[in-house]
Scaffold this active site. Structure first.
Site, mmCIF file in Angstrom:
data_model
loop_
_atom_site.group_PDB
_atom_site.id
_atom_site.type_symbol
_atom_site.label_atom_id
_atom_site.label_comp_id
_atom_site.label_asym_id
_atom_site.label_seq_id
_atom_site.Cartn_x
_atom_site.Cartn_y
_atom_site.Cartn_z
ATOM 1 N N ASP A 222 21.758 -51.376 20.764
ATOM 2 C CA ASP A 222 20.612 -50.473 20.765
ATOM 3 C C ASP A 222 20.288 -50.165 22.231
ATOM 4 O O ASP A 222 19.885 -51.051 22.985
ATOM 5 C CB ASP A 222 19.432 -51.168 20.054
ATOM 6 C CG ASP A 222 18.211 -50.262 19.910
ATOM 7 O OD1 ASP A 222 17.994 -49.408 20.774
ATOM 8 O OD2 ASP A 222 17.463 -50.458 18.933
ATOM 9 N N LYS B 210 12.225 -41.982 21.531
ATOM 10 C CA LYS B 210 11.708 -42.508 22.802
ATOM 11 C C LYS B 210 12.211 -41.661 23.977
ATOM 12 O O LYS B 210 11.871 -40.492 24.046
ATOM 13 C CB LYS B 210 12.085 -43.984 22.923
ATOM 14 C CG LYS B 210 11.900 -44.803 21.622
ATOM 15 C CD LYS B 210 10.449 -44.936 21.193
ATOM 16 C CE LYS B 210 10.299 -45.470 19.763
ATOM 17 N NZ LYS B 210 10.981 -46.718 19.467
ATOM 18 N N TYR C 143 14.756 -55.161 17.925
ATOM 19 C CA TYR C 143 13.625 -54.336 17.479
ATOM 20 C C TYR C 143 13.153 -54.803 16.098
ATOM 21 O O TYR C 143 13.959 -55.075 15.211
ATOM 22 C CB TYR C 143 14.069 -52.870 17.451
ATOM 23 C CG TYR C 143 13.009 -51.951 16.934
ATOM 24 C CD1 TYR C 143 11.912 -51.630 17.712
ATOM 25 C CD2 TYR C 143 13.088 -51.419 15.655
ATOM 26 C CE1 TYR C 143 10.926 -50.791 17.227
ATOM 27 C CE2 TYR C 143 12.108 -50.583 15.159
ATOM 28 C CZ TYR C 143 11.023 -50.282 15.960
ATOM 29 O OH TYR C 143 10.044 -49.454 15.474
HETATM 30 C C1 LIG Z 1 11.416 -47.400 18.250
HETATM 31 C C2 LIG Z 1 12.656 -48.199 18.284
HETATM 32 C C3 LIG Z 1 13.546 -48.241 17.199
HETATM 33 C C4 LIG Z 1 13.248 -47.526 15.888
HETATM 34 O O1 LIG Z 1 13.300 -46.154 16.034
HETATM 35 P P1 LIG Z 1 12.431 -45.129 15.132
HETATM 36 O O2 LIG Z 1 12.784 -43.825 15.727
HETATM 37 O O3 LIG Z 1 10.999 -45.509 15.268
HETATM 38 O O4 LIG Z 1 12.927 -45.297 13.727
HETATM 39 C C5 LIG Z 1 14.712 -48.963 17.331
HETATM 40 N N1 LIG Z 1 14.993 -49.646 18.461
HETATM 41 C C6 LIG Z 1 14.163 -49.647 19.516
HETATM 42 C C7 LIG Z 1 14.524 -50.420 20.725
HETATM 43 C C8 LIG Z 1 12.969 -48.940 19.466
HETATM 44 O O5 LIG Z 1 12.132 -48.961 20.525
#
Ligand SMILES: *Cc1c(COP(=O)(O)O)cnc(C)c1O
Length: 386
Positions: free
Chosen positions: A176, A201, A104
């Site tokens: 992640d 998300k 990311y």
């Molecule tokens: C959006 C996202 C992040 C960051 O998260 P935030 O809540 O925007 O700080 C990290 N990893 C992935 C895969 C993401 O899609």
């Protein structure tokens, strides 16, 4: 329920983190808007003393995500980046990290622009190739940071293979799991040490809050993360913790429905003459198809496709009616994004092209609209392209 039967995730999401009679038995955990808590006896420790260190609503959300990922402790943060940054603070000056090249963008940025100032070295590697990971090893390598499938080309990394490789060498592994959620992939079961989420998300799921989570299996590691969370203070607020809890209750049904839509749209786009390429781990032409099927129970609700040019993307975006065009993913509404000017804008154009992020690439996060309505909308927008 019998002792032997392990509840399914769709059952767990409904009951995880809820308070059965501890205080009132309220079906929805109350929002404890309190910064501090009366101490009846200064010689006696109590669970809650100050909300940076612990808050009942946040704890409920933390217990819920720990339960869903199959860990011992969960932590809720003010954003996904707060969650990831806190985990990265486990490393010290002089440590070297091997990081997935498709990580990311925010994680790339903090490692590249901030952590380097504190003496943490990073090598970005194509982690879909275990040989490339081994080739990047240095005597001071201490950690492996992964994301599978990755953004936006959905590249698949062998999480169990990487975890085994790291364990032999005593490195810490962080995955992640934002794109999959625990419904589809459980990195701790694959041997990963720390799971990180942008709970903004799929976990929260309604495009109405920014939040992040961390889950670990090892209790010692849990204590270290808990210490850092309290030290940094980048916690999720009680109100947002409640929104996250509320969102997570429908995670399983949302993920199942969105994934079904994504499968249908991926197949449709894959056969469309105006689309030069589709990236989706549910298509058997995807290079990571085999590994993904081994480590995850489904391909998820995010896919990318290529229209060949920026002009085609602009026309397509102006014609499509249902999905919103925005940064983010994992909401109830379908979301189209354009990596070239959004998530990957900071990357050098040559580097973007090298990674398959051409000017015609679009990412689609499939929401909960009727898949036939979405398909008709995409079809109409595509058919009108010059
Ligand atoms: C959006 C996202 C992040 C960051 O998260 P935030 O809540 O925007 O700080 C990290 N990893 C992935 C895969 C993401 O899609």
């Amino acid at each position: 329920m019998s002792q032997e039967r392990k509840p399914q995730l769709s059952t767990l999401v409904v009951h995880a983190g809820t308070d059965r009679g501890q205080w009132t038995g309220a079906a929805s955990v109350p929002i404890y808007m309190a910064s501090t808590f009366h101490q009846r006896d200064i010689d006696e420790g109590q669970v809650y003393d100050y909300s940076r260190s612990g808050n009942p609503t946040r704890h409920a959300a933390e217990e819920a995500i720990a339960c869903l990922e199959g860990g011992t402790r969960g932590f809720a943060f003010a954003s996904g980046m707060a969650a990831m940054s806190t985990c990265l603070a486990l490393f010290s000056a002089g440590d070297h990290l091997i990081v997935a090249q498709d990580i990311y963008g925010g994680t790339y940025r903090i490692l590249d622009k901030v952590w380097t100032r504190f003496g943490v070295e990073t090598t970005f590697v194509d982690t879909t190739d275990l040989e490339a990971v081994i080739a990047a090893v240095r005597p001071n390598t201490r950690g492996l940071i992964l994301e599978s499938p990755s953004n936006p080309t959905l590249a698949v990394t062998d999480l169990a293979g990487c975890a085994a490789l790291a364990r032999e060498r005593g490195w810490l592994t962080i995955a992640d799991n934002t794109f999959m959620s625990p419904c589809l992939q459980k990195p701790l079961e694959l041997g990963i040490d720390i799971v990180v989420h942008s709970a903004t998300k799929f976990l929260a799921g309604h495009s109405d809050l920014i939040s992040g989570c961390v889950v670990v299996g090892d209790e010692e590691l849990g204590k270290r993360i808990g210490f850092l969370q309290n030290a940094f203070g980048n916690i999720l607020s009680p109100h947002d913790s409640w929104l996250l809890l509320r969102g997570m209750k429908t995670l399983a049904v949302r993920m199942a429905a969105s994934q079904q839509g994504a499968r249908q749209l991926a197949a449709f786009l894959n056969n469309h003459p105006k689309v030069s390429r589709v990236y989706y781990p549910g298509l058997d032409n995807h290079p990571g198809y085999g590994i993904h099927n081994r480590q995850a129970s489904g391909p998820g609700a995010v896919l990318s496709f290529d229209l060949g040019s920026r002009a085609a993307v602009k026309q397509f975006f102006s014609r499509v009616k249902l999905p919103i065009v925005a940064v983010s993913l994992g909401g109830v509404e379908s979301i189209l994004s354009y990596p070239t000017t959004m998530s990957h804008a900071a990357m050098e154009p040559e580097e973007r092209i090298r990674r398959g992020i051409g000017p015609g690439l679009i990412r689609l996060s499939v929401g909960l609209e009727d898949p036939d309505d979405l398909q008709a909308d995409l079809a109409e927008a595509l058919d009108g392209l010059e």
